[in-house]
Design a protein around this motif. Structure first.
Motif, mmCIF file in Angstrom:
data_model
loop_
_atom_site.group_PDB
_atom_site.id
_atom_site.type_symbol
_atom_site.label_atom_id
_atom_site.label_comp_id
_atom_site.label_asym_id
_atom_site.label_seq_id
_atom_site.Cartn_x
_atom_site.Cartn_y
_atom_site.Cartn_z
ATOM 1 N N VAL A 286 -59.840 54.141 -0.711
ATOM 2 C CA VAL A 286 -60.603 53.021 -1.495
ATOM 3 C C VAL A 286 -59.930 52.787 -2.885
ATOM 4 N N ALA A 287 -60.167 51.496 -3.474
ATOM 5 C CA ALA A 287 -60.047 51.356 -4.958
ATOM 6 C C ALA A 287 -60.982 52.277 -5.703
ATOM 7 N N LEU A 288 -60.932 52.214 -7.056
ATOM 8 C CA LEU A 288 -61.623 53.000 -7.990
ATOM 9 C C LEU A 288 -61.993 52.023 -9.235
ATOM 10 N N GLN A 289 -63.278 52.212 -9.544
ATOM 11 C CA GLN A 289 -63.562 50.974 -10.524
ATOM 12 C C GLN A 289 -64.197 52.079 -11.985
ATOM 13 N N GLY A 290 -63.742 51.981 -13.076
ATOM 14 C CA GLY A 290 -64.309 52.879 -13.980
ATOM 15 C C GLY A 290 -63.280 52.936 -15.214
ATOM 16 N N ASN A 291 -63.640 54.060 -15.902
ATOM 17 C CA ASN A 291 -64.926 54.596 -16.005
ATOM 18 C C ASN A 291 -65.168 55.340 -17.526
ATOM 19 N N MET A 292 -64.990 54.353 -18.471
ATOM 20 C CA MET A 292 -64.866 54.776 -19.832
ATOM 21 C C MET A 292 -66.373 54.949 -20.134
ATOM 22 N N ASP A 293 -66.712 55.990 -20.956
ATOM 23 C CA ASP A 293 -68.208 56.239 -21.560
ATOM 24 C C ASP A 293 -68.532 55.024 -22.283
ATOM 25 N N PRO A 294 -69.657 54.297 -22.224
ATOM 26 C CA PRO A 294 -69.960 53.130 -22.973
ATOM 27 C C PRO A 294 -70.147 53.373 -24.264
ATOM 28 N N ALA A 295 -70.382 54.852 -24.727
ATOM 29 C CA ALA A 295 -70.571 55.185 -26.351
ATOM 30 C C ALA A 295 -69.131 54.957 -26.824
ATOM 31 N N ILE A 296 -68.339 55.084 -26.097
ATOM 32 C CA ILE A 296 -66.832 54.947 -26.720
ATOM 33 C C ILE A 296 -66.809 53.459 -27.766
ATOM 34 N N LEU A 297 -67.652 52.713 -27.325
ATOM 35 C CA LEU A 297 -67.528 51.288 -27.861
ATOM 36 C C LEU A 297 -68.390 51.423 -29.235
ATOM 37 N N ARG A 305 -58.884 52.016 -27.918
ATOM 38 C CA ARG A 305 -57.472 51.945 -27.703
ATOM 39 C C ARG A 305 -57.075 53.313 -27.119
ATOM 40 N N GLN A 306 -57.015 54.246 -27.727
ATOM 41 C CA GLN A 306 -56.630 55.668 -27.329
ATOM 42 C C GLN A 306 -57.337 56.011 -25.839
ATOM 43 N N GLU A 307 -58.652 55.924 -25.932
ATOM 44 C CA GLU A 307 -59.689 56.296 -24.706
ATOM 45 C C GLU A 307 -59.262 55.429 -23.354
ATOM 46 N N VAL A 308 -58.929 54.140 -23.841
ATOM 47 C CA VAL A 308 -58.384 53.429 -22.711
ATOM 48 C C VAL A 308 -57.065 53.786 -22.174
ATOM 49 N N GLY A 309 -56.475 54.200 -23.049
ATOM 50 C CA GLY A 309 -54.779 54.715 -22.618
ATOM 51 C C GLY A 309 -54.841 56.003 -21.743
ATOM 52 N N ASN A 310 -56.207 56.955 -22.280
ATOM 53 C CA ASN A 310 -56.087 58.063 -21.395
ATOM 54 C C ASN A 310 -56.659 57.892 -20.035
ATOM 55 N N ILE A 311 -57.381 57.111 -19.787
ATOM 56 C CA ILE A 311 -58.058 56.660 -18.424
ATOM 57 C C ILE A 311 -56.918 55.748 -17.833
ATOM 58 N N LEU A 312 -56.324 54.999 -18.234
ATOM 59 C CA LEU A 312 -55.168 54.426 -17.628
ATOM 60 C C LEU A 312 -54.012 55.368 -17.267
ATOM 61 N N ALA A 313 -53.705 56.408 -18.217
ATOM 62 C CA ALA A 313 -52.744 57.255 -17.772
ATOM 63 C C ALA A 313 -53.468 58.268 -16.759
ATOM 64 N N GLY A 314 -54.654 58.623 -16.691
ATOM 65 C CA GLY A 314 -55.289 59.558 -15.526
ATOM 66 C C GLY A 314 -55.262 58.941 -14.122
ATOM 67 N N TYR A 315 -55.362 57.366 -14.207
ATOM 68 C CA TYR A 315 -55.387 56.958 -12.702
ATOM 69 C C TYR A 315 -53.921 56.835 -12.481
ATOM 70 N N GLY A 316 -53.078 56.463 -13.333
ATOM 71 C CA GLY A 316 -51.607 56.444 -13.043
ATOM 72 C C GLY A 316 -51.061 55.121 -12.641
#
Length: 355
Positions: A286-297, A305-316
């Motif tokens: 399956v595909a995955l949707q997510g998953n940043m903590d809304p409080a990061i906003l 931007r750093q958190e977005v980068g971390n999640i993108l790197a985590g998915y790969g």
């Protein structure tokens, strides 16, 4: 219907190649936007806003005027089905949803009708049709519903709850009657989602907001099993292609493998589940949707931007990621911070595609 100009969201749901990771945000049309607050004030109250197709279309499109979003989501509420069952949904300021009619016994549950979407919720389909027309192929439109378990909690609690005492008492003491309520909701939801699809929704999401409150065995019996029935009952496109389904159980990270076998095309993740571990567990199923903590906003744009980068790197690298928050955006968020989030996803994600 106009040809779709930006289909990366739908392509990602079906695990097809994209140029950058698509992004949208749960509650993207909401109280954090001043233009939304103005339209809601014009409507008079929340339900009047939901039931007016022109105003529901207006607020659905508002975030797309601000941000480079890859999908629009119908502006409505997950409790439209209980309202159509005759329970009288209303919203208490600062208290959330309430129902005028109480459901406290087996007899009360048995008396609830199955909902006919076109007859009882025609205003939702009117909004879907109008939004789809006004989008003019700009991005896909997402339809949605609450899950049977989640709707049952609101029905039996009479609104929001911290412990789901009345619902779980009914579930454990009267499991057969409770299952009949869930089955009634399943039939209603299948008709509701199929009607949204017929009106123009190009993907649908099932919001299982409170599935994480269940035990391991109870989740599978009373939440996941009804959702599987819904997915199996959904119509396809005229050419036989599936309409993509996103299944989102908040607090459901421990059940990803079972959820991946549900028939859903994509699983929504909240922020308590590591996306790299989630991808390892479900593989290419399956595909995955997510998953940043809304409080990061609430953080500074550079931290977002750093958190977005971390999640993108985590998915790969590769296909199958739709970027989103792990739950809905909160009313106190600065709209500029949401903009920084969306921009970061598109700017940083290209390196993970076409490699």
């Amino acid at each position: 219907m106009s040809e779709l100009k930006n289909d990366r969201f739908l392509r990602a749901l079906m695990k097809q190649p994209v140029d950058v990771t698509p992004v949208w945000m749960m509650r993207q049309a909401g109280r954090y936007l001043p233009e939304y607050r103005a339209t809601r004030a014009k409507a008079g109250d929340f339900m009047s806003l939901c039931q007016n197709a022109e105003l529901a279309c207006e607020v659905t499109l508002q975030p797309l005027a601000r941000y480079p979003l890859d999908a629009a989501i119908l502006f409505s509420d997950i409790l439209t089905i209980p309202d159509a069952m005759g329970l009288g949904l209303y919203f208490e300021t600062g208290e959330g949803p309430r129902f005028k009619k109480a459901v406290t016994s087996v007899a009360d549950m048995e008396a609830l009708p199955v909902v006919n979407a076109k007859a009882d919720l025609g205003y939702v389909m009117d909004a879907v049709s109008l939004i789809r027309r006004e989008l003019n192929g700009r991005v896909p439109l997402i339809g949605f519903t609450g899950s049977p378990w989640t709707l049952a909690t609101y029905i039996l609690e009479g609104g929001s709850s911290k412990d789901y005492r009345a619902t779980k008492a009914m579930m454990y003491n009267e499991p057969e009657a409770f299952t009949r309520l869930l089955d009634k909701l399943v039939v209603s939801i299948i008709d509701y989602l199929n009607s949204q699809i017929a009106a123009g929704a190009q993907a649908v999401q099932i919001f299982d907001s409170w599935g994480g409150a269940l035990s391991h065995a109870a989740y599978r019996e009373f939440s996941l099993n009804p959702m599987q029935k819904i997915i199996a009952g959904l119509t396809k496109h005229n050419d036989g292609r599936d309409v993509p389904v996103i299944l989102f159980t908040k607090g459901g990270g421990q059940w990803l493998e079972a959820m991946a076998d549900s028939g859903a095309h994509c699983l929504g993740l909240d922020w308590t589940t590591d996306i790299s571990q989630a991808r390892a567990r479900v593989g290419d199923k399956v595909a995955l949707q997510g998953n940043m903590d809304p409080a990061i906003l609430y953080a500074k744009p550079e931290r977002i931007r750093q958190e977005v980068g971390n999640i993108l790197a985590g998915y790969g690298t590769g296909t199958g990621h739709v970027f989103n928050l792990g739950h809905g955006v909160t009313p106190q968020v600065d709209p500029a911070h949401a903009g920084a989030f969306f921009d970061a996803v598109h700017e940083l994600s290209g390196q993970y595609h076409n490699v």
